[in-house]
Design an enzyme around this catalytic site. Structure first.
Site, short mmCIF file in Angstrom:
data_model
loop_
_atom_site.label_atom_id
_atom_site.label_comp_id
_atom_site.label_asym_id
_atom_site.label_seq_id
_atom_site.Cartn_x
_atom_site.Cartn_y
_atom_site.Cartn_z
N LEU A 129 17.29 47.55 -16.88
CA LEU A 129 16.00 46.88 -17.05
C LEU A 129 16.27 45.43 -17.43
O LEU A 129 17.17 45.14 -18.23
CB LEU A 129 15.17 47.56 -18.15
CG LEU A 129 14.77 49.02 -17.92
CD1 LEU A 129 14.06 49.57 -19.15
CD2 LEU A 129 13.88 49.17 -16.69
N ASP A 130 15.48 44.53 -16.88
CA ASP A 130 15.61 43.12 -17.23
C ASP A 130 15.39 42.91 -18.72
O ASP A 130 14.72 43.71 -19.39
CB ASP A 130 14.59 42.27 -16.46
CG ASP A 130 14.87 42.23 -14.96
OD1 ASP A 130 16.02 42.48 -14.57
OD2 ASP A 130 13.93 41.95 -14.20
N LEU A 131 15.91 41.80 -19.22
CA LEU A 131 15.79 41.46 -20.64
C LEU A 131 14.34 41.53 -21.12
O LEU A 131 14.04 42.06 -22.19
CB LEU A 131 16.36 40.05 -20.87
CG LEU A 131 16.47 39.56 -22.31
CD1 LEU A 131 17.56 40.31 -23.05
CD2 LEU A 131 16.75 38.06 -22.34
N GLY A 132 13.43 41.00 -20.31
CA GLY A 132 12.03 40.94 -20.72
C GLY A 132 11.23 42.19 -20.42
O GLY A 132 10.02 42.24 -20.69
N THR A 133 11.85 43.20 -19.84
CA THR A 133 11.16 44.45 -19.51
C THR A 133 11.49 45.51 -20.56
O THR A 133 12.66 45.69 -20.91
CB THR A 133 11.59 44.96 -18.12
OG1 THR A 133 11.31 43.95 -17.15
CG2 THR A 133 10.85 46.23 -17.74
#
Length: 282
Positions: A129-133
């Protein structure tokens, strides 16, 4: 070490590993050489001998040690766990895994703290998962599980559902975005829809229309970097606050994307597993 109950009359160990689980030749060879598969009581089993329904196979093999350094404590919620895998809820702003040797507070560092505390030594993420997700992340607890789950991700049999609030009113109730994604030559981390990019498919469904925004659920067919963010921006509905992808700046100065559900047929337990994360956007 784990057990597996045969549910198909006449199934052979060779068929289980090569046809049902579709393990790689190298891994199958290693299991054979290690005499890793026996009956429940430890009796050797012939790999090409038909087995009866209900036969319990015992898998005993050496499990390697993953090299994620554990945190002092596991401070992330574990939403599901069995002897083959676990599913954690990754917080927003936390990386999935270390990218440098000084990264010691990623999701996988916390997972390893939990694994070590329970006598284990192996944990490998199946996707990221992306950092912001924020939201659900599947982690394999032994190499056979990792091999099978990796293939299931490739074959799209692990259904990953996300929730996002996007700018504007999405008129269609549902739809499919099939646009290749590649790197932006003018930006180090940004991605763009590009004819020369990688194949990328996102399914979306409107859940709720608000005054100026829309809540959508999204299912990934592929897992490209920033895929949902790029695709929603491409159709004119960037995720609220996602300024990298042309959304207006918000008071929070960030975007909200939440991996809310994982669903898959468990290859070892012969049942469908559905795990939902708490704390939806609306």
């Amino acid at each position: 070490m784990f057990q597996y109950e045969v549910i198909q009359e006449g199934l052979k160990v060779e068929e289980l590993l090569r046809s049902k689980w579709r393990l790689g030749k190298k891994l199958v060879h290693e299991l054979r050489m290690a005499k890793a598969v026996t009956l429940k009581d430890g009796t050797p089993v012939l790999w090409n001998e038909p087995l009866k329904v209900g036969t319990i196979l015992l898998f005993t093999f050496e499990i390697p040690t993953s090299n994620y350094l554990p945190t002092m404590n596991c401070d992330i919620p574990i939403q599901y766990e069995d002897e083959h895998c676990l599913i954690v809820s990754k917080p927003k702003g936390m990386a999935t895994h270390p990218n440098d040797i000084w990264d010691r507070n990623t999701c996988m560092n916390h997972v390893m703290a939990h694994i070590k505390a329970n006598g284990g030594q192996y944990a490998e993420h199946v996707h990221r998962l992306d950092l912001g997700t924020k939201g659900l992340l599947l982690v394999a607890k032994h190499p056979i599980a990792k091999s099978i789950f990796d293939r299931m991700i490739e074959e799209k049999t692990i259904i990953r559902t996300y929730e996002a609030e996007v700018q504007g009113i999405v008129r269609q109730d549902d739809g499919v975005i099939n646009e290749p994604i590649g790197k932006d030559r003018h930006h180090a981390t940004r991605r763009v829809v590009s004819k020369t990019g990688q194949h990328a498919v996102t399914h979306f469904k409107v859940v709720k229309r608000l005054k100026n925004t829309t809540i959508v659920h999204l299912v990934l067919e592929t897992g490209r970097t920033h895929q949902i963010r790029v695709h929603m921006s491409h159709i004119g509905h960037p995720i609220v606050g996602d300024t990298m992808y042309n959304a207006r700046k918000t008071a929070k100065d960030n975007y909200e994307l939440h991996a809310i559900q994982l669903e898959f047929e468990h290859p070892f337990l012969n049942k469908v597993v559905v795990v939902k994360d708490q704390g939806a956007i609306h």
